[in-house]
Design an enzyme around this catalytic site. Structure first.
Site, PDB file in Angstrom:
ATOM      1  N   HIS A  32       0.831  -1.216   0.000  1.00 21.29           N
ATOM      2  CA  HIS A  32       0.000   0.000   0.000  1.00 21.29           C
ATOM      3  C   HIS A  32       0.861   1.262   0.000  1.00 21.29           C
ATOM      4  O   HIS A  32       0.431   2.315   0.464  1.00 21.29           O
ATOM      5  CB  HIS A  32      -0.987   0.007   1.176  1.00 21.29           C
ATOM      6  CG  HIS A  32      -2.042  -1.053   1.048  1.00 21.29           C
ATOM      7  ND1 HIS A  32      -3.193  -0.887   0.325  1.00 21.29           N
ATOM      8  CD2 HIS A  32      -2.076  -2.334   1.517  1.00 21.29           C
ATOM      9  CE1 HIS A  32      -3.909  -2.001   0.369  1.00 21.29           C
ATOM     10  NE2 HIS A  32      -3.252  -2.900   1.083  1.00 21.29           N
ATOM     11  N   ASP A  34       2.562   1.977  -3.006  1.00 17.21           N
ATOM     12  CA  ASP A  34       2.717   2.405  -4.419  1.00 17.21           C
ATOM     13  C   ASP A  34       1.863   3.621  -4.745  1.00 17.21           C
ATOM     14  O   ASP A  34       2.345   4.595  -5.315  1.00 17.21           O
ATOM     15  CB  ASP A  34       2.513   1.241  -5.412  1.00 17.21           C
ATOM     16  CG  ASP A  34       1.193   0.500  -5.302  1.00 17.21           C
ATOM     17  OD1 ASP A  34       0.380   0.800  -4.394  1.00 17.21           O
ATOM     18  OD2 ASP A  34       0.958  -0.401  -6.152  1.00 17.21           O
ATOM     19  N   GLY A 118      -7.412 -14.365  -6.449  1.00 14.77           N
ATOM     20  CA  GLY A 118      -7.739 -13.834  -5.120  1.00 14.77           C
ATOM     21  C   GLY A 118      -6.750 -14.201  -4.038  1.00 14.77           C
ATOM     22  O   GLY A 118      -7.049 -14.096  -2.855  1.00 14.77           O
ATOM     23  N   ALA A 119      -5.548 -14.638  -4.425  1.00 16.20           N
ATOM     24  CA  ALA A 119      -4.577 -15.050  -3.413  1.00 16.20           C
ATOM     25  C   ALA A 119      -3.552 -13.959  -3.142  1.00 16.20           C
ATOM     26  O   ALA A 119      -2.578 -14.170  -2.427  1.00 16.20           O
ATOM     27  CB  ALA A 119      -3.881 -16.335  -3.847  1.00 16.20           C
ATOM     28  N   GLU A 156      -7.679  -1.391 -14.541  1.00 20.76           N
ATOM     29  CA  GLU A 156      -8.239  -1.599 -13.197  1.00 20.76           C
ATOM     30  C   GLU A 156      -9.087  -0.392 -12.781  1.00 20.76           C
ATOM     31  O   GLU A 156     -10.190  -0.544 -12.257  1.00 20.76           O
ATOM     32  CB  GLU A 156      -7.120  -1.782 -12.163  1.00 20.76           C
ATOM     33  CG  GLU A 156      -6.260  -3.005 -12.358  1.00 20.76           C
ATOM     34  CD  GLU A 156      -6.885  -4.278 -11.786  1.00 20.76           C
ATOM     35  OE1 GLU A 156      -7.917  -4.196 -11.098  1.00 20.76           O
ATOM     36  OE2 GLU A 156      -6.336  -5.358 -12.063  1.00 20.76           O
ATOM     37  N   ASP A 168       1.756  -4.042  -9.326  1.00 19.58           N
ATOM     38  CA  ASP A 168       1.500  -5.382  -9.858  1.00 19.58           C
ATOM     39  C   ASP A 168       1.792  -5.454 -11.353  1.00 19.58           C
ATOM     40  O   ASP A 168       2.444  -6.389 -11.839  1.00 19.58           O
ATOM     41  CB  ASP A 168       0.044  -5.790  -9.601  1.00 19.58           C
ATOM     42  CG  ASP A 168      -0.308  -5.732  -8.131  1.00 19.58           C
ATOM     43  OD1 ASP A 168       0.600  -5.489  -7.311  1.00 19.58           O
ATOM     44  OD2 ASP A 168      -1.493  -5.915  -7.797  1.00 19.58           O
TER      45      ASP A 168
END
Ligand code: GLA
Length: 381
Positions: A32, A34, A118-119, A156, A168
């Protein structure tokens, strides 16, 4: 997996296309940070998405998800968007390329992946990067690698409802075998760090839980950070991101922000510093300090940023009890994995204890992934 895609593509489109792949990622530390202009420390992994793709001479995209066994057909204009959420990732990438002046046409595609959904390993960035990279190559668009990552990020934001940072997509495009990458998310300067922690293993334990509303909770965290920046800017107009703020600046506005927003900002300011501390420690092969910082990150993500959950806190506690060097929740949070830096001689006992105690408590097993740091987006022969 490649053969499955090949068979499906042949069956649906009776032809053969080119094959591209792009990986998921891990992140050693810097969560958190970035979207706060700070530092992150990711690496691409040996799990990702693979797509076969071929121009079809029309203005439609015909896409098949092998894993979901679902087909979608859509156009390249906003009016002709797909309904299925998985197809929005591909559509969004097309749209973002077009918005940047890239000329593309319809194509056929089938894809599958082995990065768990979702991992917290960024299956969605892997999908976006696969298509951004593939279309850039197929249509000779000459888009540079950073812009390809930004195309995924904008997908996104504009098509999937997650106001994510750049980490990511950056990792998925820029990944390099055997190296982690420290990225300054403001200047976009980056440096590869060969990562071969002799005597240690890096292992992910997947809680296999994914909490509802993760994307709205994520966006809410981002708003908290921006609210605090706005408050600090009244005294310090030079502050652009939390990256520029100090704890003194934050304390000076403590009365002007909610206690929740204060906690969020405190976490981010500390986390940005932790990434730099970990880089220093790595240069000295000081894995004890790396591990200590990972535990601090977990504590901050759990108690200040509040993006952990019961299952992840449990896995973190097990790691601590088993003498694991470092452990923390990885990625956006709200479920997914812990990343663990484990001494080789403690590995077997830790894994056994984690499986036994987690299963006893939650009624299902966690999953285990050994991390192999791998290359980023590419065309496959
Ligand atoms: C998600 C986002 C990233 C980053 C992480 C948390 O993975 O996509 O941009 O913010 O969460 O570090």
């Amino acid at each position: 997996m490649r053969q499955k895609i090949r068979n499906k593509f042949q069956e649906l489109f009776a032809s053969e296309g080119s094959v591209y792949t792009s990986p998921g990622r891990i992140n050693l530390i810097g969560e958190h940070t970035d979207y706060n202009g700070g530092f992150v420390f990711p690496g691409a992994i040996d799990k990702g998405m693979i797509a076969e793709i071929k121009k079809n001479g029309t203005d439609k995209v015909r896409a098949f998800s092998v894993d979901l066994n679902d087909y979608a057909e859509f156009g390249l204009t906003e009016a002709d968007a797909p309904k299925a959420s998985w197809a929005k990732y591909i559509f969004g990438v097309c749209r973002e390329i077009i918005k940047r002046g890239g000329e593309i046409s319809g194509f056929d595609t089938a894809f599958a992946g082995d990065v768990p959904l979702g991992a917290g390993m960024s299956s969605s960035a892997a999908l976006e990067s696969t298509y951004a990279f593939a279309l850039n190559d197929m249509y000779s668009l000459n888009i540079d690698k950073f812009e390809l990552a930004k195309i995924g990020q904008a997908t996104e934001h504009n098509y999937c409802g997650v106001n994510c940072g750049i980490m990511d997509q950056f990792a998925s495009i820029f990944g390099k075998k055997g190296s982690l990458i420290r990225l300054d998310c403001r200047s976009l300067e980056y440096k590869y760090f060969p990562f071969h922690p002799t005597g240690y293993k890096l292992v992910l334990l997947d809680s296999v839980v994914k909490h509802e509303l993760a994307s709205s909770a994520y966006n809410k965290r981002r708003i908290s950070c921006e609210t605090v920046v706005a408050a600090i800017r009244r005294n310090h107009p030079e502050v652009e991101f939390l990256r520029d703020a100090t704890m003194e600046m934050l304390n000076a506005v403590k009365a002007d922000v909610t206690s929740e927003d204060y906690m969020r900002a405190e976490y981010v300011i500390e986390e940005i510093q932790r990434v730099l501390d970990v880089c220093d420690a790595l240069e000295k092969d000081d894995y004890e300090t790396v591990g200590k910082k990972m535990y601090e990150t977990h504590h901050g993500m759990s108690k200040l940023y509040e993006v952990s959950c019961e299952e992840l806190d449990f896995l973190n506690d097990v790691a601590k009890k088993c003498g694991v060097t470092g452990s923390r929740v990885m990625g956006g949070g709200f479920g997914g994995c812990t990343i663990n830096l484990v001494k080789e001689d403690k590995y077997d006992a830790f894994v056994k204890e984690a499986f036994d105690s987690y299963t006893a408590k939650f009624g299902h097993e966690p999953k285990l992934y050994n991390v192999v740091i791998s290359d980023g987006a590419r065309k496959l022969k």
